[in-house]
Write an enzyme that holds these catalytic residues in place. Structure first.
Site: not given
Length: 178
Positions: A137-139
């Site tokens: 989950p780089c967001h």
């Protein structure tokens, strides 16, 4: 080992998933067209052709779609195929996978967790190579002041903001009269 890819519907548009056996090798966020999503999904990889996904992949696709509707799911148990990536990227992705839905962590905090304080920019570059957004989950990774920078997925920061709003990490924008 069977490999393939498929599109699946989500609240933010059709996403793509590619697999090898029961392991996810890539996820693509929606592009302007489904063909664009498929192109992004297969960038730098041999096209295995669309096929019926194994049960584990079908379940993962459903869970991603539910997450993008606001159902909390950390997706940490999803098996990924990241063996060909540099060890530093895999280490950054492991720490990033530890961020719960509805939470954020800074690039610098990830660098510090890895024992590399001052390496926030390198963390950002590694996340820019993330082949499995949402599962990694780089967001959920933001600047130290909470601001959003450099989201390489389609829609850029607007997509990142929307995903964080869906997860409850930030409030939805308030409408104005003007």
């Amino acid at each position: 080992m069977a490999a393939g890819f498929a599109l699946f519907d989500t609240a933010i548009g059709p996403c793509g998933i590619a697999w090898s056996g029961d392991r996810v090798r890539a996820v693509a966020l929606p592009e302007a067209t489904p063909d664009g999503t498929l192109r992004r999904l297969n960038t730098g990889r041999p096209a295995a052709g669309g096929s019926t996904s194994p049960r584990a992949i079908a379940v993962t696709s459903r869970r991603i779609a539910e997450l993008l509707q606001g159902v909390p799911d950390d997706l940490r148990d999803v098996a990924l195929e990241l063996d060909t990536l540099p060890a530093f990227c895999r280490d950054v992705f492991e720490v990033t996978r530890g961020i719960d839905p509805g939470r954020t962590l800074s690039y610098g905090a990830i660098a510090t967790t890895l024992g590399l304080p001052g390496s926030a920019r390198a963390v950002g570059q590694a996340l820019g190579r993330n082949p499995c957004p949402i599962i990694v989950p780089c967001h959920r990774v933001v600047a130290s002041d909470g601001s959003m920078h450099g989201f390489s997925a389609p829609g850029g920061i607007a997509t990142k903001r929307r995903m964080l709003q869906i997860e409850g990490a930030i409030p939805f924008d308030e409408p104005t009269l003007f």
